[in-house]
Design an enzyme around this catalytic site. Structure first.
Site, PDB file in Angstrom:
ATOM      1  N   GLN A 249      88.413 -67.987-127.761  1.00 61.85           N
ATOM      2  CA  GLN A 249      87.796 -68.925-128.700  1.00 61.85           C
ATOM      3  C   GLN A 249      88.653 -69.057-129.954  1.00 61.85           C
ATOM      4  O   GLN A 249      88.773 -70.139-130.525  1.00 61.85           O
ATOM      5  CB  GLN A 249      86.391 -68.434-129.070  1.00 61.85           C
ATOM      6  CG  GLN A 249      85.614 -69.409-129.927  1.00 61.85           C
ATOM      7  CD  GLN A 249      85.387 -70.729-129.222  1.00 61.85           C
ATOM      8  OE1 GLN A 249      84.985 -70.754-128.081  1.00 61.85           O
ATOM      9  NE2 GLN A 249      85.658 -71.823-129.902  1.00 61.85           N
ATOM     10  N   GLY A 250      89.274 -67.959-130.377  1.00 66.44           N
ATOM     11  CA  GLY A 250      90.126 -68.019-131.561  1.00 66.44           C
ATOM     12  C   GLY A 250      91.313 -68.941-131.365  1.00 66.44           C
ATOM     13  O   GLY A 250      91.679 -69.704-132.260  1.00 66.44           O
TER      14      GLY A 250
END
Length: 600
Positions: A249-250
């Protein structure tokens, strides 16, 4: 040889150590045929097929059946298999890890090996494969370098006068301090040191939300010398990867900005929670880490590496001389995988290969590399010739179409065996006019469009923007009508008219009637406008004449005019069209001239 497999590299018998001789050329150039490598010590005929190597990945250190199965299920092997299908050269494991640096998190999953073929992993391999297509071609100098030049193994020959085929024992350099140059003395010294103080290793793996850690001692295990004494171990799993899309997600946030959803929020939270959990493990194991002789870390990608080296108060420095990477393919971050890696590191590798076979196979490798290089160069040259030929075809076809020379166009297609739906090249230059029919439409040449359709030009072909010829003909009614007429005359089965987005079929008579009707309507509107203009002109002239008479009477009668009527007259003139005003002015001047002549 059977006795060697019962020991690890730090517990070899004295008689074996005494017979070891360092083979410099063997260890530096790594000329061994790993088809003959075996942890079990089975002697293999050097003429047998190489079953311990992987042609797709160009490696030959798969010593056992389990290792071969494990490699075939690895992401690296699947990635290189895709490259081989598309006639691309394989990449090394380091290159593969570099390619997937921003994608790798989702390439690690559960401990179940069946998960390696999951939909998420396949998506990630496809994603990494497409990214690798942007990598430039390998230069010739690199192609000539054997990828095993910097081998992780150092090889020793076991001197045995009675043996027809020499035996070699290989050990991983990563298990020794100053691992660039391993000697027999260093091996003996390490064995003596290990008896007094067993080697202690720390092993860490992280990826895809999975974390596995172990601190183990090489303390002698009489049951199995390849099994360590585990001093501490920890596994953690957090949901951090994006299903289908892949990647962390980062990484997605860094590329596209923060996405607000329940899933993304949970993944962001879990990423931070995983970092905190790992930091807590480091904190709890601080004293054990200080006593470790070697530290092995697998952390692919900048985000994963930052967990170990960039966090506040990090216990591991990237410049620590004890730091190592795993010198072979690894799988998912699990405790069983750490145990497998430990066994791989401490198990001596055994090879039964004679020097003649080594040289012959090395020559064969070089010969195959030269052949592959020539094939690649030939393919590139052929592709370049093909591009030039396509560009030439495009130039001539457009020239004929621009001149509306349909006969020359069709003859050129026949003589060069080209389709009437030929795609113009280069495509990025001809996005809007990708085919002859698209080009004819943009030229607003209705006759040319009609001829192309009747010669088989497919109206369902899409241009580079995904538009059919009919869709880009909106600015010309005559061109659009030719598509409707062609649909009527050629029939519904001739083309896929629905896919071509062509309207309902109409006969040429219907189209002509519509055109005549439209023409008549325009003519009637023109005549009505002229009649209205003529009527307004006559009314204006009548008013002007009446006003002129009144003005004359007042001019020669009592009093003088204040010019109000003239203002009204000007206002009336302003309401007329410029052409009408000019006609009225001419008639006024003519009337004034006639009056002057009468007074004389």
């Amino acid at each position: 040889m059977g006795d060697i497999s019962k020991h690890n590299i730090f517990s070899l018998p004295e008689d074996i150590l005494a017979k070891l001789e360092l083979r410099e050329e063997y260890s530096v150039e790594e000329k061994t045929d790993s088809a003959n490598l075996s942890n079990q010590g089975d002697i293999v005929d050097s003429t047998q097929k190489n079953i311990s190597s992987c042609v797709n990945c160009q490696i030959d250190n798969l010593h056992t059946l389990d290792e071969r199965k494990s490699h075939i299920k690895s992401d690296w092997h699947r990635f290189n298999t895709k490259r081989k299908i598309t006639k691309l050269p394989p990449v090394s494991q380091d290159e593969f890890e570099s390619i997937i640096e921003d994608l790798p998190e989702s390439l690690s999953g559960s401990e179940s090996e069946t998960n390696s073929e999951s939909e998420e992993d396949n998506f990630q391999i496809e994603k990494a494969f497409k990214q690798s297509l942007n990598i430039g071609k390998v230069d010739s100098a690199d192609e000539n370098n054997n990828q095993r030049t910097n081998s992780p193994l150092t090889w020793f020959q076991l001197s045995n006068a009675s043996a027809e085929v020499p035996t070699y024992i290989g050990v991983y350099k990563h298990m020794f301090s100053g691992n660039n140059h391993i000697t027999k003395d260093l091996l003996v010294q390490q064995q003596n040191h290990n008896r007094q103080k067993p080697l202690q290793l720390a092993m860490f793996m992280v990826g895809g939300g999975h974390f596995a850690a172990m601190i183990a001692s090489n303390e002698f295990n009489p049951r199995d010398p390849h099994v360590p004494k585990v001093l501490a171990q920890k596994t953690i799993h957090r949901y951090t990867t994006r299903r289908k899309q892949g990647g962390s997600q980062g990484a997605a946030d860094n590329t596209k900005g923060n996405i607000h959803s329940a899933g993304s929020g949970l993944r962001r939270y879990n990423e931070q929670a995983l970092i905190k959990d790992i930091q807590q493990v480091f904190k709890d194991w601080g004293k054990l880490l200080e006593t470790c002789d070697l530290i092995f870390v697998r952390a692919i990608g900048s985000s994963n590496r930052s967990i170990f080296f960039s966090q506040p108060g990090a216990l591991i420095s990237p410049k620590d001389p004890k730091l190592r990477v795993f010198p072979f393919t690894t799988k998912r971050a699990t405790h069983s995988e750490l145990l497998r890696c430990y066994k791989e590191l401490v198990t001596p590798k055994i090879s039964h290969v004679d020097s003649i076979s080594i040289k012959a196979q090395e020559e064969e490798r070089k010969r195959q590399a030269e052949i592959e290089k020539e094939i690649r160069q030939s393919r590139l040259q052929e592709e370049e010739r093909k591009k030039k030929k396509l560009a030439k075809y495009t130039e001539v076809i457009i020239s004929n179409l621009k001149a509306s020379n349909i006969e020359a166009f069709l003859e050129y297609l026949r003589s060069n065996d080209l389709s009437i739906n030929f795609q113009f090249y280069p495509k990025n230059v001809h996005l809007h006019t990708s085919t002859p029919l698209h080009y004819a439409v943009t030229q607003k040449n209705a006759k040319l469009v009609a001829k192309l359709l009747r010669n088989g030009a497919d109206p369902a072909m899409l241009n580079g923007n995904g538009k059919t010829p009919f869709e880009i003909s909106t600015g010309n009614k005559e061109v659009k009508d030719e598509f409707l007429i062609a649909r009527h005359e050629l029939g519904e089965s001739f083309f896929d008219w629905e896919a071509a987005k062509v309207g309902a079929p109409q006969s040429r008579e219907q189209i002509q009637k519509q055109r005549q009707k439209a023409k008549t309507k325009l003519e009637n509107q023109r005549r009505d406008k002229e009649r209205q203009e003529e009527l307004r002109r006559k009314e204006a002239m009548q008013k002007i004449e009446e006003q002129s008479k009144r003005d004359y009477d007042k001019l020669h009668g009592e009093g003088h005019s204040l010019g109000i009527n003239n203002v009204r007259k000007v206002d009336e003139l302003q309401s007329l069209s410029p052409e009408m005003r000019m006609r009225i002015e001419r008639e006024k001047r003519a009337a004034a001239a006639m009056k002057r002549m009468q007074t004389k």
